[in-house]
Design an enzyme around this catalytic site. Structure first.
Site, PDB file in Angstrom:
ATOM      1  N   ARG A  66     -21.705 -14.937  -6.797  1.00  0.00           N
ATOM      2  CA  ARG A  66     -22.318 -14.080  -5.763  1.00  0.00           C
ATOM      3  C   ARG A  66     -23.572 -14.733  -5.179  1.00  0.00           C
ATOM      4  O   ARG A  66     -23.786 -14.717  -3.976  1.00  0.00           O
ATOM      5  CB  ARG A  66     -22.672 -12.715  -6.362  1.00  0.00           C
ATOM      6  CG  ARG A  66     -23.032 -11.654  -5.328  1.00  0.00           C
ATOM      7  CD  ARG A  66     -23.555 -10.385  -5.975  1.00  0.00           C
ATOM      8  NE  ARG A  66     -22.636  -9.818  -6.964  1.00  0.00           N
ATOM      9  CZ  ARG A  66     -21.632  -8.997  -6.644  1.00  0.00           C
ATOM     10  NH1 ARG A  66     -21.406  -8.689  -5.383  1.00  0.00           N
ATOM     11  NH2 ARG A  66     -20.844  -8.507  -7.573  1.00  0.00           N
ATOM     12  N   MET A  91     -17.554  -5.209   2.905  1.00  0.00           N
ATOM     13  CA  MET A  91     -17.037  -4.692   1.640  1.00  0.00           C
ATOM     14  C   MET A  91     -17.433  -5.534   0.434  1.00  0.00           C
ATOM     15  O   MET A  91     -16.713  -5.633  -0.543  1.00  0.00           O
ATOM     16  CB  MET A  91     -15.507  -4.581   1.712  1.00  0.00           C
ATOM     17  CG  MET A  91     -15.024  -3.691   2.838  1.00  0.00           C
ATOM     18  SD  MET A  91     -15.794  -2.057   2.832  1.00  0.00           S
ATOM     19  CE  MET A  91     -14.752  -1.222   1.662  1.00  0.00           C
ATOM     20  N   ARG A  92     -18.575  -6.198   0.504  1.00  0.00           N
ATOM     21  CA  ARG A  92     -19.052  -6.944  -0.659  1.00  0.00           C
ATOM     22  C   ARG A  92     -20.326  -6.284  -1.165  1.00  0.00           C
ATOM     23  O   ARG A  92     -21.187  -5.896  -0.363  1.00  0.00           O
ATOM     24  CB  ARG A  92     -19.351  -8.407  -0.311  1.00  0.00           C
ATOM     25  CG  ARG A  92     -18.200  -9.176   0.294  1.00  0.00           C
ATOM     26  CD  ARG A  92     -16.980  -9.223  -0.568  1.00  0.00           C
ATOM     27  NE  ARG A  92     -17.209  -9.898  -1.857  1.00  0.00           N
ATOM     28  CZ  ARG A  92     -16.281  -9.957  -2.812  1.00  0.00           C
ATOM     29  NH1 ARG A  92     -15.126  -9.357  -2.646  1.00  0.00           N
ATOM     30  NH2 ARG A  92     -16.520 -10.580  -3.946  1.00  0.00           N
ATOM     31  N   ASN A 108     -26.968   0.290   6.176  1.00  0.00           N
ATOM     32  CA  ASN A 108     -25.553   0.399   5.819  1.00  0.00           C
ATOM     33  C   ASN A 108     -25.036   1.741   6.310  1.00  0.00           C
ATOM     34  O   ASN A 108     -25.756   2.746   6.273  1.00  0.00           O
ATOM     35  CB  ASN A 108     -25.368   0.311   4.300  1.00  0.00           C
ATOM     36  CG  ASN A 108     -23.906   0.384   3.874  1.00  0.00           C
ATOM     37  OD1 ASN A 108     -23.039  -0.263   4.459  1.00  0.00           O
ATOM     38  ND2 ASN A 108     -23.626   1.196   2.873  1.00  0.00           N
ATOM     39  N   HIS A 110     -21.993   4.480   5.573  1.00  0.00           N
ATOM     40  CA  HIS A 110     -21.082   4.774   4.467  1.00  0.00           C
ATOM     41  C   HIS A 110     -20.356   6.085   4.784  1.00  0.00           C
ATOM     42  O   HIS A 110     -20.990   7.058   5.236  1.00  0.00           O
ATOM     43  CB  HIS A 110     -21.893   4.906   3.163  1.00  0.00           C
ATOM     44  CG  HIS A 110     -21.068   5.221   1.968  1.00  0.00           C
ATOM     45  ND1 HIS A 110     -20.298   4.270   1.318  1.00  0.00           N
ATOM     46  CD2 HIS A 110     -20.869   6.387   1.303  1.00  0.00           C
ATOM     47  CE1 HIS A 110     -19.663   4.843   0.302  1.00  0.00           C
ATOM     48  NE2 HIS A 110     -19.992   6.125   0.262  1.00  0.00           N
ATOM     49  N   SER A 137     -23.019   8.677   6.323  1.00  0.00           N
ATOM     50  CA  SER A 137     -24.465   8.491   6.098  1.00  0.00           C
ATOM     51  C   SER A 137     -24.873   7.086   6.520  1.00  0.00           C
ATOM     52  O   SER A 137     -24.099   6.135   6.349  1.00  0.00           O
ATOM     53  CB  SER A 137     -24.792   8.642   4.602  1.00  0.00           C
ATOM     54  OG  SER A 137     -24.339   9.883   4.091  1.00  0.00           O
ATOM     55  N   GLU A 144     -29.603  -0.677  -5.151  1.00  0.00           N
ATOM     56  CA  GLU A 144     -28.687   0.324  -5.708  1.00  0.00           C
ATOM     57  C   GLU A 144     -27.504   0.525  -4.753  1.00  0.00           C
ATOM     58  O   GLU A 144     -27.710   0.864  -3.571  1.00  0.00           O
ATOM     59  CB  GLU A 144     -29.475   1.636  -5.851  1.00  0.00           C
ATOM     60  CG  GLU A 144     -28.904   2.627  -6.808  1.00  0.00           C
ATOM     61  CD  GLU A 144     -29.747   3.931  -6.801  1.00  0.00           C
ATOM     62  OE1 GLU A 144     -30.817   3.930  -6.153  1.00  0.00           O
ATOM     63  OE2 GLU A 144     -29.301   4.903  -7.411  1.00  0.00           O
TER      64      GLU A 144
HETATM   65  C1  GRF Z   1     -16.175   2.703   7.933  1.00  0.00           C
HETATM   66  O1  GRF Z   1     -15.636   3.949   7.548  1.00  0.00           O
HETATM   67  C2  GRF Z   1     -17.441   2.452   7.180  1.00  0.00           C
HETATM   68  O2  GRF Z   1     -18.192   3.626   6.952  1.00  0.00           O
HETATM   69  C3  GRF Z   1     -16.912   1.910   5.883  1.00  0.00           C
HETATM   70  O3  GRF Z   1     -15.812   1.096   6.229  1.00  0.00           O
HETATM   71  C4  GRF Z   1     -15.313   1.538   7.469  1.00  0.00           C
HETATM   72  C5  GRF Z   1     -15.436   0.382   8.420  1.00  0.00           C
HETATM   73  O4  GRF Z   1     -14.673   0.592   9.485  1.00  0.00           O
HETATM   74  N1  GRF Z   1     -17.911   1.135   5.200  1.00  0.00           N
HETATM   75  P1  GRF Z   1     -14.736  -0.475  10.671  1.00  0.00           P
HETATM   76  O5  GRF Z   1     -14.481  -1.836  10.081  1.00  0.00           O
HETATM   77  O6  GRF Z   1     -16.090  -0.373  11.282  1.00  0.00           O
HETATM   78  O7  GRF Z   1     -13.640  -0.012  11.584  1.00  0.00           O
END
Ligand code: GRF
Length: 220
Positions: A66, A91-92, A108, A110, A137, A144
């Site tokens: 990492r 997604m990391r 971020n 989420h 959010s 964290e």
């Molecule tokens: C979104 O729902 C975001 O909140 C989550 O992954 C998704 C990303 O979608 N982390 P995209 O790649 O922006 O279409």
């Protein structure tokens, strides 16, 4: 100098597209200086290229650990000196190295009403818990996972016959409204993270951030 944004993606990039559209429509006084993906097959790369935005792929699997992956990310991002670095479907999990490098400039988005449902499969978990509401959010990123101080949330109702797909679609529509709006607060220098927490127009935000309800237009 326009507010410089760097966006990190891993997937389809619909949140990135929402930011691109907001800039093109004059709703967001910012410039996306770079899009970085850890996957070369991310649909968001095509969206960035179509908008003439510089792109880089930093494949995490090409690095032994990492720390070396994040060092490579930092070296790619740093020359663009972003005022805000956005994780939009990245997604990391980030280590303290990258978080510390971009400390008070890292946001971020989420797909849950944090602190509920940190991590993955948020829509499925909300349905399994028979929640009556769900949402998205935006928070500043700290060490964290999905745990940094909240900036804003948008709530959506969970409907009787919702599936993971219908619920995620409803949340994503609100994400596409919330992210450009929060970035506008950054570009207008209204939103900052200080040692005293999240400040908006020089006033400390409540711990839940600014919350938009089901029908609220996303504007503050
Ligand atoms: C979104 O729902 C975001 O909140 C989550 O992954 C998704 C990303 O979608 N982390 P995209 O790649 O922006 O279409």
């Amino acid at each position: 100098m326009s507010h410089g944004v760097v966006v990190l993606i891993s997937g389809s990039g619909t949140n990135l597209q929402a930011v691109i559209d907001a800039i093109h429509q004059g709703r967001l006084p910012a410039t996306i200086r770079l899009v970085v993906s850890n996957r070369d097959d991310a649909g968001g790369l095509a969206r960035a290229r179509a908008a003439d935005i510089p792109c880089r792929v930093v494949p995490h699997q090409a690095f032994p650990d990492r720390a070396s992956f994040e060092s490579a990310l930092i070296e790619v991002i740093r020359p663009h000196a972003p005022d805000t670095l956005v994780l939009a479907g990245f997604m990391r999990i980030l280590s303290p190295l990258l978080v510390r490098t971009f400390a008070d400039r890292l946001l971020n988005i989420h797909p849950s009403l944090l602190p509920k449902y940190r991590g993955l499969h948020t829509h499925r978990r909300a349905l399994e818990a028979a929640d009556t509401e769900h949402g998205c959010s935006i928070h500043f990123v700290t060490d964290e996972l999905d745990g940094g101080p909240l900036v804003a949330q948008a709530r959506v109702p969970v409907l009787e016959n919702d599936t993971e797909e219908s619920l995620s679609k409803r949340v994503l529509q609100r994400e596409h409204q919330l992210l450009p709006e929060v970035l506008r607060w950054r570009a207008e220098r209204r939103l900052v993270l200080t040692s005293n927490g999240v400040m908006m127009d020089n006033v400390a935000l409540p711990s839940g951030g600014i919350v938009f309800d089901y029908e609220d237009s996303i504007h503050y």
